[in-house]
Design a protein around this motif. Structure first.
Motif, PDB file in Angstrom:
ATOM      1  N   HIS A   1      -9.029  -7.352  15.611  1.00 35.32           N
ATOM      2  CA  HIS A   1      -9.136  -7.183  14.147  1.00 35.32           C
ATOM      3  C   HIS A   1      -7.820  -6.623  13.610  1.00 35.32           C
TER       4      HIS A   1
ATOM      5  N   HIS B   1     -16.049  -2.780  11.723  1.00 34.12           N
ATOM      6  CA  HIS B   1     -16.093  -1.418  11.152  1.00 34.12           C
ATOM      7  C   HIS B   1     -17.359  -0.712  11.625  1.00 34.12           C
TER       8      HIS B   1
ATOM      9  N   HIS C   1      -4.808  -7.134  10.180  1.00 31.26           N
ATOM     10  CA  HIS C   1      -4.362  -7.745   8.908  1.00 31.26           C
ATOM     11  C   HIS C   1      -2.830  -7.662   8.891  1.00 31.26           C
TER      12      HIS C   1
ATOM     13  N   HIS D   1     -16.596  -7.771   7.551  1.00 36.37           N
ATOM     14  CA  HIS D   1     -16.331  -6.329   7.458  1.00 36.37           C
ATOM     15  C   HIS D   1     -17.617  -5.721   6.901  1.00 36.37           C
TER      16      HIS D   1
ATOM     17  N   LYS E   1      -5.733 -11.774  10.276  1.00 33.61           N
ATOM     18  CA  LYS E   1      -6.452 -12.276   9.105  1.00 33.61           C
ATOM     19  C   LYS E   1      -5.471 -12.543   7.979  1.00 33.61           C
TER      20      LYS E   1
ATOM     21  N   ASP F   1      -7.369  -2.688  13.443  1.00 32.75           N
ATOM     22  CA  ASP F   1      -7.449  -2.920  12.006  1.00 32.75           C
ATOM     23  C   ASP F   1      -6.068  -2.839  11.349  1.00 32.75           C
TER      24      ASP F   1
HETATM   25 FE    FE Z   1     -10.083  -4.983   8.316  1.00 37.67          FE
END
Ligand code: FE
Ligand code: NIG
Length: 412
Positions: free
Chosen positions: A74, A265, A76, A242, A143, A317
């Motif tokens: 995960h 999450h 970004h 999420h 992502k 994340d």
């Molecule tokens: Fe995220």
């Protein structure tokens, strides 16, 4: 790619992570050797039992710990700019959602990302991937989600694919146009999702196979998320969400009901919802750095998911707001401490768990037939990287049997 086998000998401990399920995936061989050919592991076992048929380039492991490359399920990591100014805002007591709803947060990164050229975005993301690789991550889920227009989101997916082709890292793209409500649709989240259903979902494949959404009270509601994700599934796309990041919005139940790959999450997910996820084969992707960074006082209950027999992935994340990092390897002691997990459970979460969440089932382990993605650590025991924080313990990084990075810490 080497044509001759590479034989790593004198490994102190080799984590093969070859067990079958979430609670017994961890497996360790002491005084081990590892044989790699054509990018794949062909043999792993005790050094004393190395079959004589394997002749090739021998590398002395020097008693090091060798583990699978970390699988960060995960991130970004494609965005422009940074949000260092939010440190002061948070110190003044403003919450993550307050900053977002005031047009800051994700939306300020959206403005910067929309204005950045392809070259700028590639260079910034490449730098993050290099950092992550040097900290032990060999597979990165990335992502999209910081443009929030159809064309811009497709551009981000194309750039993610370009980085994937470049390597040496492995990259799994995820389509996250439903990351926030863009300024053009303020106050109309459902309209934005319908727009994406019409104009964006049909164009995602083959740039990505998985669609994600920020399902959270105050962002995209449970009902709107369900509608959007089912529209994606109807087009043959996989889905993930999420959920329950800032409130228990029951997103984990939705993930279980629609058969998502993962629910991510889960900071406020209830024990019963973890049970539903485990039964439905939905992995829990837990992001301890984010929960701690936002300091909202809730930590995902990884133990509940494990007790229900479900897969737990631990991921970074990595993003510019709620978890500004690119290095999952730096999180291992904190995952152990904050989630109250054993070293074995932490290693499972960052290897097999990540692979399971991304449905790349051969990854995250070092057994015959698996990709030869592995890390040599400056550690004699596997507990050490889950204990010692703040220094990079990664010595060497191999992807597909090729040495792609090495840290040589020395004072000059
Ligand atoms: Fe995220
Ligand atoms: O996973 N929750 C939504 N997305 C990210 C944060 C992105 C950002 O703040 O830029 C997350 O926490």
């Amino acid at each position: 790619m080497e044509s001759k086998p590479i034989i790593i000998r004198h490994i102190g401990q080799l984590l093969t992570m070859s067990g079958p399920g979430p609670n017994d995936a961890f497996a360790c061989i002491s005084h081990a050797a590892l044989v790699v050919e054509k990018g794949l592991v062909v043999w792993a076992g005790a050094d004393s039992g190395l079959p004589s048929q394997y002749q090739g380039i021998e590398i002395d492991g020097g008693g090091a710990l060798v583990t699978p490359g970390l699988v960060d399920a995960h991130t970004h990591l494609i965005y422009a700019g940074h949000r260092a100014h939010e440190v002061r805002m948070r110190a003044q007591g403003r919450s993550y959602l307050e900053i977002l709803q005031a047009g800051g947060g994700i939306l300020s990164t959206v403005e910067k990302t929309r204005g950045a050229s392809d070259q700028e975005l590639l260079a910034a993301t490449r730098k993050r991937l290099n950092h992550g690789l040097l900290s032990g991550t060999t597979t990165f889920e990335i992502k999209s989600g910081y443009d929030l227009t159809v064309d811009g989101e497709l551009r981000l997916l194309r750039l993610i694919n370009q980085l994937r082709e470049e390597g040496p890292w492995r990259v799994i793209p995820t389509a996250l146009a439903a990351h926030a409500v863009p300024p053009e649709f303020f106050g109309r989240p459902a309209d934005y999702l319908r727009h994406l259903e019409r104009e964006y979902l049909p164009k995602i494949s083959p740039l990505a196979e998985v669609v994600d959404i920020f399902c959270e009270p105050g962002v995209f509601s449970l009902d709107d998320s369900r509608h959007y994700l089912q529209a994606a599934q109807a087009r043959g796309l996989q889905v993930k969400l999420h959920v329950d990041e800032l409130a228990d919005g029951k997103g984990a139940w939705l993930a279980a009901a629609i058969g998502a790959q993962s629910a991510d999450h889960c900071a406020l997910t209830s024990g019963e919802a973890y049970g539903a996820m485990a039964r439905a084969g939905v992995a829990a992707v837990i992001l301890p750095g984010t929960a701690r960074y936002l300091d909202h006082g809730h930590m995902a209950n990884a133990r509940a998911m494990l007790d229900h027999g479900g897969w737990v992935a631990i991921a970074s994340d990595g993003n510019p707001g709620s978890s500004p990092t690119d290095s999952l390897g730096q999180l291992l002691p904190w995952a152990a401490s904050w989630l109250k997990l054993t070293p074995e459970e932490v290693w499972t979460g960052v290897t097999r768990g990540g692979a399971q969440a991304l449905r790349i089932l051969q990854a995250g382990r070092l057994v015959a037939g698996a990709p030869a993605d592995f890390i040599l650590w400056d550690a004699e025991h596997y507990a050490y990287p889950t204990y010692y924080y703040g220094s990079n313990l990664v010595r060497e990084v191999y992807v597909g049997g090729r040495r792609v990075a090495a840290n040589r810490p020395e004072v000059i």
